[in-house]
Scaffold this motif. Structure first.
Motif, short mmCIF file in Angstrom:
data_model
loop_
_atom_site.label_atom_id
_atom_site.label_comp_id
_atom_site.label_asym_id
_atom_site.label_seq_id
_atom_site.Cartn_x
_atom_site.Cartn_y
_atom_site.Cartn_z
N PHE A 1 -59.35 -46.38 -53.20
CA PHE A 1 -60.51 -46.61 -52.33
C PHE A 1 -61.33 -45.32 -52.23
N TRP A 2 -62.57 -45.49 -51.79
CA TRP A 2 -63.49 -44.37 -51.55
C TRP A 2 -63.58 -44.18 -50.05
N SER A 3 -63.55 -42.95 -49.58
CA SER A 3 -63.52 -42.68 -48.14
C SER A 3 -64.70 -43.27 -47.39
N ASP A 4 -65.87 -43.34 -48.02
CA ASP A 4 -67.03 -43.87 -47.31
C ASP A 4 -67.00 -45.39 -47.19
N ASN A 5 -66.03 -46.04 -47.83
CA ASN A 5 -65.87 -47.50 -47.71
C ASN A 5 -64.38 -47.83 -47.82
N ALA A 6 -63.57 -47.25 -46.91
CA ALA A 6 -62.12 -47.37 -46.97
C ALA A 6 -61.62 -48.81 -46.81
N ALA A 7 -62.43 -49.68 -46.20
CA ALA A 7 -62.01 -51.08 -46.04
C ALA A 7 -61.96 -51.81 -47.37
N LYS A 8 -62.69 -51.31 -48.35
CA LYS A 8 -62.69 -51.93 -49.69
C LYS A 8 -61.66 -51.20 -50.54
N THR A 9 -60.49 -51.79 -50.65
CA THR A 9 -59.38 -51.19 -51.39
C THR A 9 -58.96 -52.11 -52.53
N THR A 10 -58.75 -51.52 -53.69
CA THR A 10 -58.23 -52.24 -54.84
C THR A 10 -56.79 -51.82 -55.05
N THR A 11 -55.89 -52.77 -55.27
CA THR A 11 -54.48 -52.47 -55.52
C THR A 11 -54.13 -52.81 -56.96
N LEU A 12 -53.61 -51.83 -57.68
CA LEU A 12 -53.11 -52.02 -59.03
C LEU A 12 -51.59 -52.03 -58.95
N SER A 13 -50.95 -52.89 -59.73
CA SER A 13 -49.48 -52.94 -59.67
C SER A 13 -48.91 -53.32 -61.03
N ASP A 14 -47.66 -52.99 -61.22
CA ASP A 14 -46.91 -53.37 -62.41
C ASP A 14 -45.44 -53.08 -62.12
N ASN A 15 -44.57 -53.49 -63.02
CA ASN A 15 -43.15 -53.20 -62.81
C ASN A 15 -42.42 -53.07 -64.13
N ILE A 16 -41.24 -52.49 -64.04
CA ILE A 16 -40.30 -52.37 -65.15
C ILE A 16 -39.01 -53.02 -64.67
N VAL A 17 -38.49 -53.96 -65.44
CA VAL A 17 -37.30 -54.73 -65.04
C VAL A 17 -36.16 -54.46 -66.01
N CYS A 18 -34.99 -54.16 -65.48
CA CYS A 18 -33.78 -54.00 -66.29
C CYS A 18 -33.03 -55.33 -66.26
N THR A 19 -32.83 -55.93 -67.45
CA THR A 19 -32.28 -57.28 -67.49
C THR A 19 -30.79 -57.38 -67.80
N ASP A 20 -30.27 -56.53 -68.73
CA ASP A 20 -28.88 -56.80 -69.11
C ASP A 20 -27.94 -55.61 -69.19
#
Length: 191
Positions: free
Chosen positions: A112-131
């Motif tokens: 987010f940008w401080s002058d418009n903190a209410a507008k936030t974008t969230t990026l996400s991902d994960n790494i999974v261990c399976t076996d």
């Protein structure tokens, strides 16, 4: 063994705004602040970039754990060409990781940008261990098609204060992470 690792990569939809190369004069980074339990020590975050051009990179010395932590970077730059906006389109994290089967490393970046903190974008991902146990280096890329644009640069070329809060979380049976670096891929447009 790498076969124990499943990387999820969600390709973003096409970018919705017309974008261009960085402006003729990219803004110079003049202030870097950070806070959070993953980067509370002095000098625990360092910028390896001097400008906000097509990318900006950082190193971490204490963003590690076996549960969760966070590190918020607050960056200021000035001197860009007048009449431009910038947004983060992708963030790449690198480090080392240990996971037991049935565990994952989930990651979240709030932008987010401080002058418009209410507008936030969230990026996400994960790494999974399976076996089988995983213990190796990792590269994780978070992408978004929801671009969070800065204000339009004025005569001072200041796009505003850019904030990125990163939170890695170990889920499941057991694991640990040591995040060493982050690279923000930036995109620009005229405004």
């Amino acid at each position: 063994m790498r076969s124990a690792l499943f990387l999820s990569a969600i390709a973003p939809a096409a970018l919705v705004a017309a974008t261009a190369e960085a402006p003729p004069a990219a803004p110079q980074i003049y202030n870097l602040d950070y806070a959070g339990n993953g980067c509370s020590a002095p000098g625990s975050v360092k910028s390896t970039s001097t400008t906000l051009g097509d990318s900006a990179s950082f190193t971490f010395s204490s963003l590690k754990g076996d549960d969760t932590s966070n590190c918020g970077i607050h960056l200021q730059a000035k001197g860009a060409s007048e009449g431009w906006q910038v947004a983060i389109k992708e963030i790449e994290y690198k480090g080392t990781l240990s996971l037991k089967p049935g565990s994952s490393l989930d990651t979240y970046s709030q932008v987010f940008w401080s002058d418009n903190a209410a507008k936030t974008t969230t990026l996400s991902d994960n790494i999974v261990c399976t076996d089988v146990d995983f213990k190796d280096s990792f590269t994780l890329r978070q992408k978004t098609s929801t671009l969070n644009w800065s204000k339009c640069t004025g005569a001072d070329g200041n796009p505003g204060i850019l904030n990125v809060n990163f939170r890695p979380v170990v889920q499941g049976k057991a694991g640990s992470y040591d995040v060493k670096s982050a690279t923000w891929q930036l995109v620009w447009r005229k405004c």
